[in-house]
Design a protein around this motif. Structure first.
Motif, PDB file in Angstrom:
ATOM      1  N   HIS A  52       1.833   4.117   1.311  1.00 23.76           N
ATOM      2  CA  HIS A  52       2.137   5.012   2.417  1.00 23.76           C
ATOM      3  C   HIS A  52       3.648   5.154   2.488  1.00 23.76           C
ATOM      4  O   HIS A  52       4.382   4.227   2.138  1.00 23.76           O
ATOM      5  CB  HIS A  52       1.595   4.456   3.752  1.00 23.76           C
ATOM      6  N   ASP A  80       5.912   4.855   4.572  1.00 25.34           N
ATOM      7  CA  ASP A  80       6.767   3.900   5.286  1.00 25.34           C
ATOM      8  C   ASP A  80       6.885   2.560   4.559  1.00 25.34           C
ATOM      9  O   ASP A  80       7.585   1.662   5.032  1.00 25.34           O
ATOM     10  CB  ASP A  80       6.281   3.702   6.733  1.00 25.34           C
ATOM     11  N   HIS A  81       6.208   2.407   3.423  1.00 26.02           N
ATOM     12  CA  HIS A  81       6.329   1.166   2.647  1.00 26.02           C
ATOM     13  C   HIS A  81       6.775   1.404   1.210  1.00 26.02           C
ATOM     14  O   HIS A  81       7.247   0.479   0.547  1.00 26.02           O
ATOM     15  CB  HIS A  81       5.004   0.389   2.676  1.00 26.02           C
ATOM     16  N   HIS A 113       0.833  -1.207   0.000  1.00 25.58           N
ATOM     17  CA  HIS A 113       0.000   0.000   0.000  1.00 25.58           C
ATOM     18  C   HIS A 113       0.865   1.253   0.000  1.00 25.58           C
ATOM     19  O   HIS A 113       1.983   1.264   0.495  1.00 25.58           O
ATOM     20  CB  HIS A 113      -1.016   0.001   1.146  1.00 25.58           C
ATOM     21  N   HIS A 136      -7.234  -0.191   4.544  1.00 23.50           N
ATOM     22  CA  HIS A 136      -6.199   0.661   5.165  1.00 23.50           C
ATOM     23  C   HIS A 136      -5.849   1.797   4.201  1.00 23.50           C
ATOM     24  O   HIS A 136      -5.626   2.935   4.617  1.00 23.50           O
ATOM     25  CB  HIS A 136      -4.983  -0.205   5.480  1.00 23.50           C
ATOM     26  N   GLN A 175      -5.798   8.190   5.835  1.00 27.86           N
ATOM     27  CA  GLN A 175      -4.725   8.960   6.482  1.00 27.86           C
ATOM     28  C   GLN A 175      -4.407  10.271   5.753  1.00 27.86           C
ATOM     29  O   GLN A 175      -3.448  10.952   6.105  1.00 27.86           O
ATOM     30  CB  GLN A 175      -3.469   8.097   6.624  1.00 27.86           C
TER      31      GLN A 175
HETATM   32 ZN   LIG Z   1       0.024   2.288   6.102  1.00 26.34          ZN
END
Ligand SMILES: [Zn+2]
Length: 292
Positions: free
Chosen positions: A105, A107-108, A103, A184, A144
């Motif tokens: 975001h 941090d990935h 996904h 998410h 988010q």
């Molecule tokens: Zn995430």
């Protein structure tokens, strides 16, 4: 001598072959980032599947006879650690043919752009993931999404291919199947493939995050995203699943499992997907209670 005569061939060589060294993007600073980015010794999970991520952010290497596949690229500052982990296992990061995204975001996917520049790998995400991944910004319908947030953007990725639900990325004889599991994020994708070793073939599932986390003011109940999480948890729980992995290593108990490696392979556990789906539904239930 005309300096162009020297620099032009060098420039052409760089364009043709990509950079020799990883050129990381600027670090992203966030409260948990330093802890997430602690180094982690890489290891073989099973057969063709290797863990090459950091202590808190997963990155999975799939070995094939025709190059490498990587799932997720953690933070921008994780990219050098991932490349070094790949190298320390005896592989060459430049041999990455495909980078798959769970996904979008920071941090990935923060390290994906640098790893792609190094390898020229094709990057795959879902239809809904392509726009945010290509622009380096969350889409407005991401739980988010917060225009006032101090961070959240990430290095944009070139040459992003949108893969359909149930479609397959093939490298060598390995087929990695995309399974849409939104919730998410709108474009959340889980990935599954087979790993064989010593006559044992296992279905490996990289189940995407399904945690009900949002920017202030977002409601999982009224937005309908709660229904997406419930449906996606059902999909992951129903998969053929011998080895369960996920974008954060604590979702699959990596540290605990590594300590038990002398008692067989603790990563082979056919209830992993089910337990994960249940824990994510529990998280959602607590969140919905708080929204009431
Ligand atoms: Zn995430």
């Amino acid at each position: 001598m005309n300096p162009l005569r020297l620099t032009l061939p060098v420039l052409l060589l760089t364009v043709a072959c990509g950079p020799r060294q990883l050129e990381p993007d600027a670090d992203i600073i966030c409260d948990p980032c330093a802890g997430w980015n602690e180094p982690q010794q890489p290891f073989r999970i099973h057969g063709n599947a290797w863990y090459v991520g950091t202590a808190g952010l997963s990155s999975i290497l799939i070995e094939t006879e025709d190059g490498l596949v990587l799932i997720d690229g953690a933070l921008p500052q994780s990219a050098p650690l991932i490349a070094a982990n790949i190298q320390s296992l005896g592989f060459e990061p430049r041999d990455l043919k495909a980078i798959l995204v769970s996904h979008v975001h920071f941090d990935h996917v923060g390290g994906v752009a640098a790893l792609q520049r190094l390898s020229n790998a094709t990057v795959y995400t879902s239809q809904a993931g392509r726009e945010p991944l290509s622009t380096g910004q969350l889409s407005g319908d991401d739980p988010q999404y917060d225009p006032a947030a101090a961070y959240g953007d990430f290095p944009p990725v070139r040459k992003v291919v949108a893969i359909g639900d149930g479609d397959v990325v093939s490298v060598g004889s390995v087929e990695v199947k995309a399974i849409y599991t939104p919730g998410h994020t709108p474009g959340g994708t889980s990935w599954t493939w087979q790993s064989c070793a010593l006559g044992n073939c296992y279905n490996v599932v990289y189940g995407d995050s399904l945690s009900a986390v949002s920017a202030p003011g977002f409601e999982f109940s009224s937005s309908g995203v709660a229904d997406d999480i419930i449906a996606s948890a059902g999909i992951i729980g129903d998969l053929d699943c011998d080895i369960f992995l996920s974008p954060h290593p604590f979702f699959f108990g990596m540290t605990d499992k590594l300590e038990r490696f002398d008692q067989g392979n603790p990563f082979v556990q056919n209830v992993g997907c089910l337990l994960y789906a249940e824990s994510m539904l529990g998280w959602l239930e607590r969140r919905l209670e708080a929204e009431r």
